[in-house]
Design a protein around this motif. Structure first.
Motif, PDB file in Angstrom:
ATOM      1  N   VAL A 105       0.831  -1.204   0.000  1.00  0.00           N
ATOM      2  CA  VAL A 105       0.000   0.000   0.000  1.00  0.00           C
ATOM      3  C   VAL A 105       0.867   1.257   0.000  1.00  0.00           C
ATOM      4  O   VAL A 105       0.597   2.222  -0.719  1.00  0.00           O
ATOM      5  CB  VAL A 105      -0.962  -0.005   1.210  1.00  0.00           C
ATOM      6  CG1 VAL A 105      -1.655   1.345   1.371  1.00  0.00           C
ATOM      7  CG2 VAL A 105      -2.018  -1.099   1.034  1.00  0.00           C
ATOM      8  N   ARG A 109       1.131   4.119  -2.997  1.00  0.00           N
ATOM      9  CA  ARG A 109       0.930   5.549  -2.764  1.00  0.00           C
ATOM     10  C   ARG A 109       2.132   6.352  -3.265  1.00  0.00           C
ATOM     11  O   ARG A 109       1.976   7.401  -3.888  1.00  0.00           O
ATOM     12  CB  ARG A 109       0.712   5.820  -1.275  1.00  0.00           C
ATOM     13  CG  ARG A 109       0.317   7.266  -0.984  1.00  0.00           C
ATOM     14  CD  ARG A 109      -0.093   7.432   0.478  1.00  0.00           C
ATOM     15  NE  ARG A 109      -0.841   8.669   0.651  1.00  0.00           N
ATOM     16  CZ  ARG A 109      -0.315   9.827   1.038  1.00  0.00           C
ATOM     17  NH1 ARG A 109       0.974   9.891   1.294  1.00  0.00           N
ATOM     18  NH2 ARG A 109      -1.059  10.901   1.165  1.00  0.00           N
ATOM     19  N   GLN A 114      -3.236   3.620  -8.342  1.00  0.00           N
ATOM     20  CA  GLN A 114      -4.475   3.234  -7.679  1.00  0.00           C
ATOM     21  C   GLN A 114      -4.505   1.731  -7.492  1.00  0.00           C
ATOM     22  O   GLN A 114      -4.047   0.975  -8.344  1.00  0.00           O
ATOM     23  CB  GLN A 114      -5.690   3.666  -8.491  1.00  0.00           C
ATOM     24  CG  GLN A 114      -5.988   5.152  -8.429  1.00  0.00           C
ATOM     25  CD  GLN A 114      -7.353   5.468  -9.017  1.00  0.00           C
ATOM     26  OE1 GLN A 114      -7.963   4.629  -9.666  1.00  0.00           O
ATOM     27  NE2 GLN A 114      -7.825   6.667  -8.781  1.00  0.00           N
ATOM     28  N   GLN A 161      -7.381  -4.083   4.185  1.00  0.00           N
ATOM     29  CA  GLN A 161      -6.745  -3.324   3.118  1.00  0.00           C
ATOM     30  C   GLN A 161      -7.130  -1.851   3.219  1.00  0.00           C
ATOM     31  O   GLN A 161      -6.280  -0.967   3.123  1.00  0.00           O
ATOM     32  CB  GLN A 161      -7.158  -3.871   1.748  1.00  0.00           C
ATOM     33  CG  GLN A 161      -6.536  -3.100   0.587  1.00  0.00           C
ATOM     34  CD  GLN A 161      -6.737  -3.800  -0.735  1.00  0.00           C
ATOM     35  OE1 GLN A 161      -6.431  -4.983  -0.868  1.00  0.00           O
ATOM     36  NE2 GLN A 161      -7.257  -3.103  -1.722  1.00  0.00           N
ATOM     37  N   ASN A 162      -8.407  -1.565   3.435  1.00  0.00           N
ATOM     38  CA  ASN A 162      -8.849  -0.178   3.537  1.00  0.00           C
ATOM     39  C   ASN A 162      -8.337   0.479   4.807  1.00  0.00           C
ATOM     40  O   ASN A 162      -7.990   1.663   4.810  1.00  0.00           O
ATOM     41  CB  ASN A 162     -10.370  -0.101   3.477  1.00  0.00           C
ATOM     42  CG  ASN A 162     -10.889  -0.315   2.070  1.00  0.00           C
ATOM     43  OD1 ASN A 162     -10.196  -0.043   1.102  1.00  0.00           O
ATOM     44  ND2 ASN A 162     -12.104  -0.812   1.954  1.00  0.00           N
ATOM     45  N   THR A 164      -5.536  -0.216   6.284  1.00  0.00           N
ATOM     46  CA  THR A 164      -4.123   0.070   6.022  1.00  0.00           C
ATOM     47  C   THR A 164      -3.976   1.361   5.225  1.00  0.00           C
ATOM     48  O   THR A 164      -3.128   2.206   5.537  1.00  0.00           O
ATOM     49  CB  THR A 164      -3.483  -1.097   5.242  1.00  0.00           C
ATOM     50  OG1 THR A 164      -3.636  -2.308   5.980  1.00  0.00           O
ATOM     51  CG2 THR A 164      -2.004  -0.841   4.996  1.00  0.00           C
ATOM     52  N   LYS A 165      -4.801   1.533   4.207  1.00  0.00           N
ATOM     53  CA  LYS A 165      -4.730   2.735   3.387  1.00  0.00           C
ATOM     54  C   LYS A 165      -5.043   3.982   4.207  1.00  0.00           C
ATOM     55  O   LYS A 165      -4.385   5.017   4.057  1.00  0.00           O
ATOM     56  CB  LYS A 165      -5.689   2.601   2.207  1.00  0.00           C
ATOM     57  CG  LYS A 165      -5.252   1.553   1.197  1.00  0.00           C
ATOM     58  CD  LYS A 165      -6.329   1.251   0.193  1.00  0.00           C
ATOM     59  CE  LYS A 165      -6.503   2.352  -0.810  1.00  0.00           C
ATOM     60  NZ  LYS A 165      -7.441   1.958  -1.891  1.00  0.00           N
ATOM     61  N   ARG A 169      -2.320   7.010   4.947  1.00  0.00           N
ATOM     62  CA  ARG A 169      -2.613   8.355   4.451  1.00  0.00           C
ATOM     63  C   ARG A 169      -2.565   9.415   5.550  1.00  0.00           C
ATOM     64  O   ARG A 169      -2.590  10.614   5.239  1.00  0.00           O
ATOM     65  CB  ARG A 169      -4.001   8.381   3.791  1.00  0.00           C
ATOM     66  CG  ARG A 169      -4.024   7.807   2.390  1.00  0.00           C
ATOM     67  CD  ARG A 169      -5.209   8.364   1.610  1.00  0.00           C
ATOM     68  NE  ARG A 169      -6.465   8.134   2.306  1.00  0.00           N
ATOM     69  CZ  ARG A 169      -7.276   7.111   2.064  1.00  0.00           C
ATOM     70  NH1 ARG A 169      -6.942   6.217   1.165  1.00  0.00           N
ATOM     71  NH2 ARG A 169      -8.403   6.986   2.715  1.00  0.00           N
ATOM     72  N   ALA A 225      -5.022   5.026  -3.737  1.00  0.00           N
ATOM     73  CA  ALA A 225      -3.871   4.790  -2.858  1.00  0.00           C
ATOM     74  C   ALA A 225      -3.178   6.100  -2.572  1.00  0.00           C
ATOM     75  O   ALA A 225      -3.168   7.001  -3.381  1.00  0.00           O
ATOM     76  CB  ALA A 225      -2.907   3.823  -3.547  1.00  0.00           C
TER      77      ALA A 225
END
Length: 225
Positions: A105, A109, A114, A161-162, A164-165, A169, A225
């Motif tokens: 991830v 980024r 993406q 996964q989300n 982690t993003k 961020r 991402a």
């Protein structure tokens, strides 16, 4: 068969900085969830051009202490024990899964790519980040008596996964990842776990640490991402 909308996402680092960002992502997430980096520290092989690297070459490594015991027997024992034992095991598995997701991830980024769909394991290599993450999720599903097929694991993979993003961020977390990557490259491709901890402690705040994952399913949409 996997849903056709879910792609295998293979990241191809273009330079040593991208590899360093990938390993720094693992390192920062590892420290934020309360694990630590072992004696091997964080390394990037500066002698190999990532563009020319073959699949058998390890471009970078973060020597992480993983808490969860990735065996079905232990998971089934913890599930039978129930209560705090099972909750603690599930929590640690999720922490380890987040740590595995964090490298790809962070790399995505940095490369401004993406992530469309769920990051999937490489069927030809069971040592990749995603292969380890999916192995843990599969064991957890089996211990609970849930369907461990790839289709169901894709559904369950959305949340970590989300999460982690979202964590990566955060401005301070991303700054810590970039700082560790820079120190790693400045050190000739090696950074000790102690030095990484000092960098994270100097940039992140206690509120950035993941003491609880109760909010992990609060949002399930996929962002860039």
């Amino acid at each position: 068969m996997l849903n056709r909308n879910v792609r295998i996402f293979l990241l191809n680092p273009a330079d040593h900085e991208t590899v360093a960002i990938h390993e720094a992502g693992h390192a920062v997430m590892c420290l934020l969830v309360g694990n630590w980096i072992r004696e091997g520290g964080i390394t990037v092989d500066m002698t190999v051009d990532p563009v020319d690297a073959t699949p058998d070459i390890i471009l970078g490594r973060c020597d992480i202490r993983a808490e969860a015991l990735p065996t079905l027997d232990f998971a089934q024992w913890a599930y039978k024990e129930g209560g705090l034992v099972w909750e603690a095991y599930k929590r640690q598995v999720r922490f380890d899964v987040l740590t595995n997701f964090a490298g790809p991830v962070a790399e995505a980024r940095h490369a401004k790519r993406q992530i469309r769909g769920v990051l999937l394991p490489d069927p030809a290599d069971d040592t990749t980040d995603m292969s380890r993450a999916w192995r843990l999720m599969r064991i957890l599903s089996q211990a609970e008596g849930r369907d461990p097929t790839d289709e169901m694991l894709c559904f369950h993979a959305w949340c970590p996964q989300n999460e982690t993003k979202k964590v990566i961020r955060r401005p301070r977390v991303w700054s810590a990842i970039r700082a560790i990557a820079a120190a790693l490259l400045a050190g000739g491709g090696h950074l000790s776990g102690d030095d990484a901890e000092k960098i994270v402690a100097g940039i992140c705040r206690p509120s950035d640490r993941l003491h609880s994952l109760n909010r992990i399913c609060a949002e399930t949409h996929v962002d860039a991402a």
